[in-house]
Design an enzyme around this catalytic site. Structure first.
Site, PDB file in Angstrom:
ATOM      1  N   GLY A   1       0.800  -1.220   0.000  1.00  0.00           N
ATOM      2  CA  GLY A   1       0.000   0.000   0.000  1.00  0.00           C
ATOM      3  C   GLY A   1       0.828   1.264   0.000  1.00  0.00           C
ATOM      4  N   CYS A   2       2.131   1.133  -0.047  1.00  0.00           N
ATOM      5  CA  CYS A   2       3.023   2.290  -0.083  1.00  0.00           C
ATOM      6  C   CYS A   2       3.564   2.446  -1.498  1.00  0.00           C
ATOM      7  CB  CYS A   2       4.185   2.103   0.890  1.00  0.00           C
ATOM      8  SG  CYS A   2       3.677   1.942   2.611  1.00  0.00           S
ATOM      9  N   ALA A   3       3.681   3.679  -1.947  1.00  0.00           N
ATOM     10  CA  ALA A   3       4.239   3.935  -3.274  1.00  0.00           C
ATOM     11  C   ALA A   3       5.724   3.578  -3.303  1.00  0.00           C
ATOM     12  CB  ALA A   3       4.042   5.400  -3.654  1.00  0.00           C
ATOM     13  N   SER A   4       6.396   3.761  -2.193  1.00  0.00           N
ATOM     14  CA  SER A   4       7.820   3.440  -2.069  1.00  0.00           C
ATOM     15  C   SER A   4       7.966   2.047  -1.476  1.00  0.00           C
ATOM     16  CB  SER A   4       8.502   4.438  -1.133  1.00  0.00           C
ATOM     17  OG  SER A   4       8.260   5.752  -1.547  1.00  0.00           O
TER      18      SER A   4
END
Length: 143
Positions: free
Chosen positions: A49-52
């Site tokens: 769920g994190c872009a990174s």
């Protein structure tokens, strides 16, 4: 009630007048944080769920609600490393029960993060908080 370390961040943010200075402060907090060893950057510690790329690893001492919650984390993005440092100030070295009682949304809103992060970063921050809460819930239940 937030930890003394988190209250210190709140005070620093109150002192820093513009968001760019606050943003730089968050990045510096991330730079000062010890990196997570490569051996722990595995699918089990990765936060979805994190872009990174983000990894959080819990180290819980004891059992039940009085267990002490500790975690390490890392990211390939400097601002996200800084957000992990903010979460460490909020949650690290606290009893599992305190972790579960903490209203992360309200505490982080005191920093104005909700107003100044992109929607992707906000989603990632929520995913990290959710992972921390899942770990604390498991520890409280003795899992």
């Amino acid at each position: 009630m937030a930890s003394a370390a988190f209250e210190e961040i709140v005070e620093t943010f109150d002192f820093l007048e513009d968001w760019e200075d606050r943003y730089r402060h968050v990045i510096e907090m991330g730079r000062a944080m010890e990196p997570l060893a490569e051996a722990f950057k595995v699918p089990a510690t990765k936060v979805d769920g994190c872009a990174s790329q983000v990894w959080l690893m819990a180290d819980i001492e004891g059992q039940g609600a009085d267990a002490i919650y500790r975690f390490k984390g890392d990211s390939d993005a400097m601002i996200v490393r800084g957000l992990i440092a903010v979460l460490k100030a909020l949650y690290d070295e606290r009893k599992v029960a305190e972790v579960l009682e903490t209203d992360a949304g309200a505490e982080l809103a005191r920093l104005g993060l909700d107003e100044h992060l992109s929607s992707q970063r906000s989603n990632g921050l929520r995913a990290m908080v959710e992972r921390i809460r899942e770990q604390a819930t498991g520890a409280a239940a003795g899992v």
